[in-house]
Design a protein around this motif. Structure first.
Motif, PDB file in Angstrom:
ATOM      1  N   ASP A  23       0.846  -1.197   0.000  1.00 40.66           N
ATOM      2  CA  ASP A  23       0.000   0.000   0.000  1.00 40.66           C
ATOM      3  C   ASP A  23       0.881   1.246   0.000  1.00 40.66           C
ATOM      4  OD1 ASP A  23      -2.971   1.070   0.957  1.00 40.66           O
ATOM      5  OD2 ASP A  23      -1.340   2.222   1.857  1.00 40.66           O
ATOM      6  N   GLY A  24       0.520   2.233  -0.818  1.00 41.14           N
ATOM      7  CA  GLY A  24       1.347   3.432  -0.922  1.00 41.14           C
ATOM      8  C   GLY A  24       1.509   4.184   0.374  1.00 41.14           C
ATOM      9  N   VAL A  25       0.465   4.231   1.189  1.00 42.08           N
ATOM     10  CA  VAL A  25       0.558   4.900   2.490  1.00 42.08           C
ATOM     11  C   VAL A  25       1.495   4.120   3.413  1.00 42.08           C
ATOM     12  CG1 VAL A  25      -0.741   5.641   4.535  1.00 42.08           C
ATOM     13  CG2 VAL A  25      -1.701   5.993   2.245  1.00 42.08           C
ATOM     14  N   ALA A  26       1.429   2.796   3.334  1.00 42.54           N
ATOM     15  CA  ALA A  26       2.337   1.973   4.143  1.00 42.54           C
ATOM     16  C   ALA A  26       3.782   2.191   3.729  1.00 42.54           C
ATOM     17  CB  ALA A  26       1.966   0.498   4.003  1.00 42.54           C
ATOM     18  N   VAL A  27       4.034   2.315   2.422  1.00 47.46           N
ATOM     19  CA  VAL A  27       5.399   2.554   1.931  1.00 47.46           C
ATOM     20  C   VAL A  27       5.948   3.836   2.543  1.00 47.46           C
ATOM     21  CG1 VAL A  27       6.787   3.121  -0.102  1.00 47.46           C
ATOM     22  CG2 VAL A  27       5.099   1.282  -0.231  1.00 47.46           C
ATOM     23  N   PHE A  28       5.166   4.926   2.442  1.00 46.08           N
ATOM     24  CA  PHE A  28       5.659   6.186   3.000  1.00 46.08           C
ATOM     25  C   PHE A  28       5.768   6.119   4.517  1.00 46.08           C
ATOM     26  CE2 PHE A  28       4.731  10.291   5.026  1.00 46.08           C
ATOM     27  CZ  PHE A  28       5.939  10.914   4.733  1.00 46.08           C
ATOM     28  N   THR A  29       4.835   5.468   5.172  1.00 47.19           N
ATOM     29  CA  THR A  29       4.874   5.393   6.635  1.00 47.19           C
ATOM     30  C   THR A  29       6.147   4.711   7.114  1.00 47.19           C
ATOM     31  OG1 THR A  29       2.451   5.366   6.753  1.00 47.19           O
ATOM     32  CG2 THR A  29       3.650   4.606   8.698  1.00 47.19           C
ATOM     33  N   ARG A  30       6.572   3.663   6.416  1.00 48.56           N
ATOM     34  CA  ARG A  30       7.819   3.000   6.802  1.00 48.56           C
ATOM     35  C   ARG A  30       9.018   3.928   6.619  1.00 48.56           C
ATOM     36  NH1 ARG A  30       5.060  -1.335   4.468  1.00 48.56           N
ATOM     37  NH2 ARG A  30       6.117  -1.151   2.457  1.00 48.56           N
ATOM     38  N   VAL A  94       1.985   2.452 -10.175  1.00 49.27           N
ATOM     39  CA  VAL A  94       2.781   3.407  -9.399  1.00 49.27           C
ATOM     40  C   VAL A  94       3.791   2.629  -8.566  1.00 49.27           C
ATOM     41  CG1 VAL A  94       2.753   5.254  -7.687  1.00 49.27           C
ATOM     42  CG2 VAL A  94       0.878   5.058  -9.342  1.00 49.27           C
ATOM     43  N   ARG A  95       5.048   3.001  -8.684  1.00 49.18           N
ATOM     44  CA  ARG A  95       6.110   2.259  -8.017  1.00 49.18           C
ATOM     45  C   ARG A  95       6.342   2.753  -6.584  1.00 49.18           C
ATOM     46  NH1 ARG A  95       9.083  -1.216 -10.709  1.00 49.18           N
ATOM     47  NH2 ARG A  95       8.752  -1.410 -12.959  1.00 49.18           N
ATOM     48  N   PRO A  96       6.918   1.902  -5.730  1.00 54.44           N
ATOM     49  CA  PRO A  96       7.168   2.284  -4.343  1.00 54.44           C
ATOM     50  C   PRO A  96       7.965   3.582  -4.202  1.00 54.44           C
ATOM     51  CG  PRO A  96       7.440  -0.074  -4.588  1.00 54.44           C
ATOM     52  CD  PRO A  96       7.233   0.458  -5.967  1.00 54.44           C
ATOM     53  N   LEU A  97       8.962   3.794  -5.083  1.00 51.76           N
ATOM     54  CA  LEU A  97       9.741   5.025  -5.004  1.00 51.76           C
ATOM     55  C   LEU A  97       8.845   6.242  -5.189  1.00 51.76           C
ATOM     56  CD1 LEU A  97      12.405   6.557  -4.814  1.00 51.76           C
ATOM     57  CD2 LEU A  97      12.745   6.145  -7.268  1.00 51.76           C
ATOM     58  N   GLN A  98       7.878   6.146  -6.088  1.00 51.65           N
ATOM     59  CA  GLN A  98       6.956   7.259  -6.301  1.00 51.65           C
ATOM     60  C   GLN A  98       6.107   7.520  -5.060  1.00 51.65           C
ATOM     61  OE1 GLN A  98       5.839   5.312 -10.302  1.00 51.65           O
ATOM     62  NE2 GLN A  98       5.138   7.424 -10.535  1.00 51.65           N
ATOM     63  N   PHE A  99       5.607   6.447  -4.427  1.00 50.03           N
ATOM     64  CA  PHE A  99       4.834   6.626  -3.198  1.00 50.03           C
ATOM     65  C   PHE A  99       5.680   7.321  -2.123  1.00 50.03           C
ATOM     66  CE2 PHE A  99       2.383   2.622  -4.539  1.00 50.03           C
ATOM     67  CZ  PHE A  99       1.282   3.353  -4.974  1.00 50.03           C
ATOM     68  N   ALA A 100       6.922   6.872  -1.988  1.00 51.40           N
ATOM     69  CA  ALA A 100       7.789   7.443  -0.958  1.00 51.40           C
ATOM     70  C   ALA A 100       8.042   8.927  -1.217  1.00 51.40           C
ATOM     71  CB  ALA A 100       9.110   6.678  -0.907  1.00 51.40           C
ATOM     72  N   LEU A 101       8.394   9.283  -2.455  1.00 51.47           N
ATOM     73  CA  LEU A 101       8.701  10.679  -2.757  1.00 51.47           C
ATOM     74  C   LEU A 101       7.452  11.557  -2.717  1.00 51.47           C
ATOM     75  CD1 LEU A 101      11.385  10.438  -5.577  1.00 51.47           C
ATOM     76  CD2 LEU A 101      11.698  10.664  -3.106  1.00 51.47           C
ATOM     77  N   ALA A 102       6.307  11.018  -3.128  1.00 52.50           N
ATOM     78  CA  ALA A 102       5.069  11.801  -3.042  1.00 52.50           C
ATOM     79  C   ALA A 102       4.723  12.110  -1.593  1.00 52.50           C
ATOM     80  CB  ALA A 102       3.917  11.055  -3.713  1.00 52.50           C
ATOM     81  N   GLY A 103       4.958  11.141  -0.696  1.00 53.25           N
ATOM     82  CA  GLY A 103       4.725  11.397   0.719  1.00 53.25           C
ATOM     83  C   GLY A 103       5.684  12.423   1.276  1.00 53.25           C
ATOM     84  N   ILE A 104       6.968  12.318   0.915  1.00 54.36           N
ATOM     85  CA  ILE A 104       7.947  13.305   1.376  1.00 54.36           C
ATOM     86  C   ILE A 104       7.582  14.689   0.850  1.00 54.36           C
ATOM     87  CG2 ILE A 104      10.370  14.004   1.280  1.00 54.36           C
ATOM     88  CD1 ILE A 104      11.090  11.011   1.055  1.00 54.36           C
ATOM     89  N   ASN A 105       7.161  14.757  -0.419  1.00 62.43           N
ATOM     90  CA  ASN A 105       6.752  16.031  -0.999  1.00 62.43           C
ATOM     91  C   ASN A 105       5.609  16.668  -0.212  1.00 62.43           C
ATOM     92  OD1 ASN A 105       6.234  18.045  -3.316  1.00 62.43           O
ATOM     93  ND2 ASN A 105       4.325  16.904  -3.275  1.00 62.43           N
ATOM     94  N   ALA A 106       4.574  15.888   0.086  1.00 67.70           N
ATOM     95  CA  ALA A 106       3.423  16.419   0.822  1.00 67.70           C
ATOM     96  C   ALA A 106       3.829  16.868   2.217  1.00 67.70           C
ATOM     97  CB  ALA A 106       2.326  15.364   0.900  1.00 67.70           C
ATOM     98  N   HIS A 107       4.628  16.051   2.869  1.00 68.68           N
ATOM     99  CA  HIS A 107       4.957  16.324   4.263  1.00 68.68           C
ATOM    100  C   HIS A 107       5.914  17.500   4.403  1.00 68.68           C
ATOM    101  CE1 HIS A 107       4.496  15.285   8.350  1.00 68.68           C
ATOM    102  NE2 HIS A 107       5.671  14.716   8.531  1.00 68.68           N
ATOM    103  N   VAL A 108       6.931  17.554   3.551  1.00 69.80           N
ATOM    104  CA  VAL A 108       7.881  18.672   3.619  1.00 69.80           C
ATOM    105  C   VAL A 108       7.278  19.931   3.010  1.00 69.80           C
ATOM    106  CG1 VAL A 108      10.132  19.501   2.813  1.00 69.80           C
ATOM    107  CG2 VAL A 108       9.895  17.159   3.656  1.00 69.80           C
ATOM    108  N   GLY A 109       6.647  19.782   1.845  1.00 63.67           N
ATOM    109  CA  GLY A 109       6.150  20.954   1.139  1.00 63.67           C
ATOM    110  C   GLY A 109       5.032  21.681   1.836  1.00 63.67           C
ATOM    111  N   HIS A 110       4.185  20.954   2.568  1.00 63.18           N
ATOM    112  CA  HIS A 110       3.034  21.561   3.237  1.00 63.18           C
ATOM    113  C   HIS A 110       3.134  21.486   4.756  1.00 63.18           C
ATOM    114  CE1 HIS A 110      -1.109  21.249   4.967  1.00 63.18           C
ATOM    115  NE2 HIS A 110      -1.331  22.295   4.184  1.00 63.18           N
ATOM    116  N   ASP A 111       3.289  20.279   5.283  1.00 63.92           N
ATOM    117  CA  ASP A 111       3.192  20.084   6.733  1.00 63.92           C
ATOM    118  C   ASP A 111       4.333  20.717   7.506  1.00 63.92           C
ATOM    119  OD1 ASP A 111       0.984  18.597   6.089  1.00 63.92           O
ATOM    120  OD2 ASP A 111       1.841  16.660   6.632  1.00 63.92           O
TER     121      ASP A 111
END
Length: 236
Positions: A23-30, A94-111
């Motif tokens: 799961d993409g959310v699980a990938v980023f969470t790890r 969608v590959r795991p690397l994309q999930f990871a970077l999309a999560g980093i983008n959301a978290h750093v760019g906004h949060d």
């Protein structure tokens, strides 16, 4: 406050444990659990300018992601920056690397920018007092991002299929995202006594980061394949 960092780390692990491995959310969470664990280690080692303030920043930063996960699970609308990841989390292209970077983008760019403001309000400090610890947390993010790119990028046997992916993920830079987050935090700090302008700035920041996230999650032409990872961020 270090115990509070440990508590959010446990919440991340519980979130990951409740999701399918790919799961993409699980990938980023790890990935994020690795970041938080490293922050916890550095806090214990006294590597931050003000350990209590740095811990507050780390907790508020993590809290924004965990709140978005809870909102999505409860059927509430999460911030726009997180919607692409939540929407495409099971997409087979969608590959795991994309999930990871999309999560980093959301978290750093906004949060991250909003977490800085949250911490300023909670501590009564001006934004300048957080800059050194902001940079140190950024160093942790950079180190983990480098590992993520190395671990999750498809190998030479998938080079032809990975070429578009290489171009896609190479177009996004954590260093630029960190710089933009600090600039956004400074702008929001300047606007803190002008509620309408502040809210508009936050809304536009959220939407813009969400757009970048959607682009990062552009499906590859081939399906996912498993890859081992020291961060544990791989697909099933």
């Amino acid at each position: 406050m270090t115990t509070d960092v440990a508590a959010v780390l446990e919440r991340m692990r519980a979130t990951d444990a409740g999701l399918p491995y790919g799961d993409g959310v699980a990938v980023f969470t790890r990935v994020y659990a690795c970041v938080t664990g490293e922050v916890e280690r550095r806090l214990a080692g006294g590597e931050f300018t003000d350990r209590a303030v740095a811990a507050r920043l780390a907790v508020r930063f993590a809290g924004r992601y965990l709140a978005a996960v809870e909102d999505d699970a409860a059927g509430r609308r999460p911030p726009a920056c997180w919607r692409p990841l939540f929407t495409l989390r099971a997409h087979p292209g969608v590959r795991p690397l994309q999930f990871a970077l999309a999560g980093i983008n959301a978290h750093v760019g906004h949060d991250l920018a909003l977490a800085v403001l949250d911490t300023c309000r909670a501590t009564g400090l001006g934004i300048g007092a957080l800059e050194a610890d902001f940079d140190r947390i950024g160093e942790v993010l950079t180190a983990i991002e480098e590992r993520v790119r190395e671990d999750l990028m498809p190998g030479p046997d998938l080079l032809e299929a990975a070429d578009p992916l290489t171009h896609l993920v190479g177009s996004w830079s954590l260093a630029r995202a960190r710089d933009a987050a600090w600039a956004a935090a400074r702008l929001l700090w300047a606007l803190r006594d002008s509620p309408a302008a502040y809210d508009e700035c936050v809304s536009r920041l959220d939407a813009g980061v969400g757009l970048v996230g959607r682009l990062l999650l552009t499906p590859a032409r081939c399906g996912r394949q498993s890859s081992g990872s020291s961060t544990g961020a791989s697909s099933s």
